[in-house]
Design an enzyme around this catalytic site. Sequence first.
Site, PDB file in Angstrom:
ATOM      1  N   HIS A 139      -7.464  -5.355  -1.040  1.00 35.76           N
ATOM      2  CA  HIS A 139      -6.250  -4.601  -0.767  1.00 35.76           C
ATOM      3  C   HIS A 139      -5.339  -5.340   0.228  1.00 35.76           C
ATOM      4  O   HIS A 139      -5.758  -5.698   1.318  1.00 35.76           O
ATOM      5  CB  HIS A 139      -6.632  -3.230  -0.211  1.00 35.76           C
ATOM      6  CG  HIS A 139      -5.503  -2.257  -0.117  1.00 35.76           C
ATOM      7  ND1 HIS A 139      -4.817  -1.801  -1.230  1.00 35.76           N
ATOM      8  CD2 HIS A 139      -4.924  -1.638   0.954  1.00 35.76           C
ATOM      9  CE1 HIS A 139      -3.888  -0.947  -0.855  1.00 35.76           C
ATOM     10  NE2 HIS A 139      -3.918  -0.835   0.472  1.00 35.76           N
ATOM     11  N   SER A 156       0.821  -1.203   0.000  1.00 31.88           N
ATOM     12  CA  SER A 156       0.000   0.000   0.000  1.00 31.88           C
ATOM     13  C   SER A 156       0.866   1.268   0.000  1.00 31.88           C
ATOM     14  O   SER A 156       1.691   1.448  -0.895  1.00 31.88           O
ATOM     15  CB  SER A 156      -0.952  -0.037   1.198  1.00 31.88           C
ATOM     16  OG  SER A 156      -1.945   0.946   1.098  1.00 31.88           O
ATOM     17  N   GLU A 178      -9.821  -3.996  -6.013  1.00 26.28           N
ATOM     18  CA  GLU A 178      -9.270  -2.855  -5.277  1.00 26.28           C
ATOM     19  C   GLU A 178      -9.609  -1.524  -5.929  1.00 26.28           C
ATOM     20  O   GLU A 178      -9.514  -1.383  -7.155  1.00 26.28           O
ATOM     21  CB  GLU A 178      -7.739  -2.955  -5.210  1.00 26.28           C
ATOM     22  CG  GLU A 178      -7.205  -4.134  -4.439  1.00 26.28           C
ATOM     23  CD  GLU A 178      -5.722  -3.983  -4.181  1.00 26.28           C
ATOM     24  OE1 GLU A 178      -5.309  -2.892  -3.755  1.00 26.28           O
ATOM     25  OE2 GLU A 178      -4.980  -4.951  -4.403  1.00 26.28           O
TER      26      GLU A 178
END
Length: 305
Positions: A276, A151, A246
């Site tokens: 995610h 991320s 996502e």
Amino acid sequence: MSEISKRGRIIKKIVERMNNSEHFLDIYKAELYDRDDMDIPYRYPNHLSAKMIELKNFKMELLTSSLCELNSQYVILHIHGGGYISAMRTQYKKLAGFYSEVSGGASVLTIDYRVAPKDPYPAALEDALASYDWLINNGYSEEKIILAGDSAGAGLAMALCYKLKELGRRLPAGIVAMSPWADLTASGPSYKENKDIDPVFGGERAEMIYESPYIGEANPKDPTISPIYGDFKDFPPMLIQCGTDEMLKSDSDTVAKKAKEAGVLVRYTVYEGMFHVFQMAGTYMDESKRAWSEVGAFIKHISSR
């Protein structure tokens, strides 16, 4: 894998229900800026040893293995996610252990970099650079360093490479990017197309994405904030993984496309039905097991070059 596994469906539903729970969200928001698990002891397997390292602005944990199959000078610089606003969490120590295991015992340096809103850009980037410098100053050469992040951590790994290029310095050997957040302007089509199906950020849970305090007064299109706006020329080989569901999928699509066009060696894998940073599920579902096997193969390939 053309369809989601049975365990994958179950875990995805659990993730969705947890994130839809107002009670869960209230607890999460209450702890978001204050909680930091770096100093909480984590029980690694006996063959793994952890050492705490303190720098001026942040702490790091160096994980080493007594079962190292690779050259002992290889190290993975592990940069955790959390939208640049969430500090170190215990689950990232678990991920550090996974990186060590799948790589054949490479050392793993996990950094607890400063986060917003207290410390907006460029604090996280400065800390990532400081950790890279620490490795260099402690006997690791650039060609023995592999960046790995999820991320925001994956985006920060790319931002670090841009910063190193800007400084005229040598780049690391490779990058592992799990569900990278590489566009803080949230301009890609998946931010709208996947809004209703993303079990992590979908619906009304996207505050972290659309109102990021990390940017501060800076330009969100600066490549050291949003790597998709930069030139990937001369970047090291990259492994990029994301899920079809996502909101951030466009970031992975764009990075993979631009990096390939710049001549970078890229392996880009999109996992059907996944959410995610689904890799956090570890060995609990087929998709995450497959993803970690892919990470291991990539790291071993880089280390054998």
